[in-house]
Design an enzyme around this catalytic site. Structure first.
Site, short mmCIF file in Angstrom:
data_model
loop_
_atom_site.label_atom_id
_atom_site.label_comp_id
_atom_site.label_asym_id
_atom_site.label_seq_id
_atom_site.Cartn_x
_atom_site.Cartn_y
_atom_site.Cartn_z
N THR A 18 -6.91 3.38 7.03
CA THR A 18 -7.38 4.54 6.28
C THR A 18 -8.89 4.44 6.02
OG1 THR A 18 -7.30 5.48 4.05
CG2 THR A 18 -6.59 3.23 4.23
N LYS A 32 -4.81 -2.31 2.30
CA LYS A 32 -5.06 -1.86 3.67
C LYS A 32 -6.28 -2.60 4.24
CE LYS A 32 -3.23 0.88 5.76
NZ LYS A 32 -2.01 0.84 6.63
N GLU A 53 -10.03 4.95 3.23
CA GLU A 53 -10.16 4.50 1.83
C GLU A 53 -10.66 3.05 1.74
OE1 GLU A 53 -7.24 5.75 -0.98
OE2 GLU A 53 -6.57 7.39 0.31
N1 LIG Z 1 -1.22 9.91 4.74
C1 LIG Z 1 -2.51 9.82 4.96
O1 LIG Z 1 -3.29 10.74 4.64
C2 LIG Z 1 -3.09 8.61 5.67
C3 LIG Z 1 -4.43 8.63 6.07
C4 LIG Z 1 -4.93 7.52 6.77
C5 LIG Z 1 -4.12 6.45 7.06
N2 LIG Z 1 -2.83 6.45 6.64
C6 LIG Z 1 -1.98 5.29 7.00
O2 LIG Z 1 -1.01 5.77 7.91
C7 LIG Z 1 0.21 5.04 7.77
C8 LIG Z 1 1.37 6.00 7.52
O3 LIG Z 1 1.09 6.76 6.33
P1 LIG Z 1 2.11 7.87 5.84
O4 LIG Z 1 1.36 8.82 4.99
O5 LIG Z 1 2.91 8.37 6.99
O6 LIG Z 1 3.04 6.97 4.90
P2 LIG Z 1 4.49 7.30 4.29
O7 LIG Z 1 4.49 6.70 2.93
O8 LIG Z 1 4.81 8.74 4.44
O9 LIG Z 1 5.49 6.50 5.24
C9 LIG Z 1 5.55 5.11 5.25
C10 LIG Z 1 6.79 4.68 6.02
O10 LIG Z 1 6.80 3.25 6.08
C11 LIG Z 1 8.09 2.80 5.74
N3 LIG Z 1 7.99 1.47 5.13
C12 LIG Z 1 7.41 1.16 3.93
N4 LIG Z 1 7.54 -0.16 3.70
C13 LIG Z 1 8.18 -0.69 4.77
C14 LIG Z 1 8.57 -2.01 5.12
N5 LIG Z 1 8.34 -3.04 4.31
N6 LIG Z 1 9.21 -2.21 6.30
C15 LIG Z 1 9.46 -1.17 7.12
N7 LIG Z 1 9.12 0.11 6.84
C16 LIG Z 1 8.48 0.33 5.69
C17 LIG Z 1 8.64 3.81 4.75
O11 LIG Z 1 10.05 3.77 4.69
C18 LIG Z 1 8.10 5.11 5.35
O12 LIG Z 1 8.98 5.64 6.30
C19 LIG Z 1 -0.03 4.07 6.62
O13 LIG Z 1 -0.36 2.82 7.17
C20 LIG Z 1 -1.22 4.65 5.86
O14 LIG Z 1 -1.96 3.65 5.22
C21 LIG Z 1 -2.30 7.51 5.95
#
Ligand SMILES: NC(=O)c1ccc[n+]([C@@H]2O[C@H](COP(=O)([O-])OP(=O)(O)OC[C@H]3O[C@@H](n4cnc5c(N)ncnc54)[C@H](O)[C@@H]3O)[C@@H](O)[C@H]2O)c1
Length: 336
Positions: free
Chosen positions: A138, A167, A140
């Site tokens: 991210t 992260k 962030e």
């Molecule tokens: N949402 C955003 O705006 C954004 C922006 C930049 C980067 N990211 C990164 O992208 C990735 C996905 O983000 P998102 O918004 O889809 O997240 P989310 O919270 O919607 O989904 C996370 C998923 O990971 C699974 N999970 C959590 N802990 C786990 C574990 N210990 N073992 C296996 N599965 C596990 C959860 O069940 C869920 O399905 C993350 O790494 C986040 O840091 C997100």
């Protein structure tokens, strides 16, 4: 058929990615590992569920025995790592889960990739020359910007919340496995995503949901915090390009130059809903906006400079915020 582990594919971005990737690459076997936390929803990957090149495994990325078994059983030759605890507010109230999943979980995946793909530091086993670990991160991790400037790949890390610090730690581990062992890694740091399948705890789905229930719409502080918004499918396409075309060890920032204040986002959603599903009492949805106490440590502004990915990989966002938000609202209206 080459097997690739995709973690966190039942979450928001992971699910959009799985559906895109399974459909686009019938010759990859996507092994999707997800613990199914509160943030997951398997309905999000329903369209992939019966495809012959997709297998779902319920499990934890911190479970070393399980991860080792998956590497062996499927002879994994790629990892695309989305799984994380991802909500900043939850990281303030319960930081432990963020360290466990985001730091220890990423380490467990890296360590198993190392053991499965490498004979010794900087010596790849025959047959694993192209095996790659792509880590999703991210913007962030860079902390907050003032009124001007952009995050580039050279911006020093300065995370503010337990989420962004976890992260940042995982990014450092991924880079260390490249420098120390020669593991073939790539990293992407993306701005705020929006689109179908996002959990209702996040700003855009939360605002849509509050409007449709005619409940107050909470906006932190004075609503002037700025985020750089990217439509989720544009993020998925960028990951696809990096995974296939980037040089080993490279990092890319992903963003589409769509900076908006939180209050602009909320007002825009209200205006679109006023057109699509006007309130029965004749009032505007914006009348539901309520300013609430600011989040502790709330970063003021994030903004990505995507020049590197545009120049090296010819990636450009297909959606602007104005086109993406209509698609997003239509999806939530259809699925409510
Ligand atoms: N949402 C955003 O705006 C954004 C922006 C930049 C980067 N990211 C990164 O992208 C990735 C996905 O983000 P998102 O918004 O889809 O997240 P989310 O919270 O919607 O989904 C996370 C998923 O990971 C699974 N999970 C959590 N802990 C786990 C574990 N210990 N073992 C296996 N599965 C596990 C959860 O069940 C869920 O399905 C993350 O790494 C986040 O840091 C997100």
């Amino acid at each position: 058929m080459q097997a690739i582990l995709v973690t966190g594919g039942a979450g928001f971005i992971g699910a959009n990615f799985v559906n895109y990737f399974v459909n686009k690459y019938p010759n990859y076997h996507v092994v999707m590992l997800d613990k199914l936390t509160y943030a997951a929803n398997l309905d999000n990957v329903q369209e992939s569920a019966n495809k012959p090149n997709y297998t779902f495994i319920k499990g934890d990325i911190c479970d070393n025995e399980l991860v080792a078994k998956l590497f062996k059983e499927y002879d994994l030759k790629g990892v695309i790592h989305f799984a994380a605890e991802s909500h900043v507010d939850n990281s303030i109230s319960n930081p432990r889960a963020f360290i466990e999943t985001n730091v220890n979980g990423t380490f467990t995946l890296l360590e198993n990739a190392r053991l499965h793909w490498l004979e010794a530091p900087h010596k790849v086993k025959p047959g694993y020359e192209n095996a790659r670990f792509h880590h999703i991160s991210t913007d962030e991790v860079f902390g907050a910007l003032g009124d001007t400037g952009y995050f580039t790949e050279k911006t020093p890390y300065a995370p503010s919340s337990p989420y962004s610090a976890s992260k940042a730690s995982s990014d450092h581990l991924v880079r260390a496995f490249n420098k120390t062992y020669g593991l073939n890694i790539t990293i992407s740091n993306c701005s705020n995503n929006y689109g179908p399948c996002q959990h209702q705890e996040k700003l855009i789905p939360h605002v849509i949901s509050q409007c449709l229930q005619e409940k107050s719409i909470p906006v932190y502080g004075n609503g002037k915090n700025i985020r750089d918004w990217l439509y989720v499918l544009d993020h998925c396409k960028a990951i696809d390009l990096i995974y296939h075309n980037a040089k080993t060890g490279e990092t890319y920032n992903i963003g589409g130059h769509n900076e908006r204040t939180n209050v602009e986002i909320v007002t825009k959603i209200c205006e679109i809903l006023d057109q699509k599903v006007p309130r029965k009492n004749g009032q505007k949805y914006a009348d539901l906006i309520t300013y609430v106490t600011d989040r502790p440590g709330h970063d003021f502004r994030y903004a990505i400079d995507p020049t590197k990915i545009q120049t090296d990989l010819k990636w450009f966002a297909d959606e602007t915020f104005d086109t993406g938000i209509i698609k997003t609202i239509d999806w939530y209206l259809k699925s409510k």
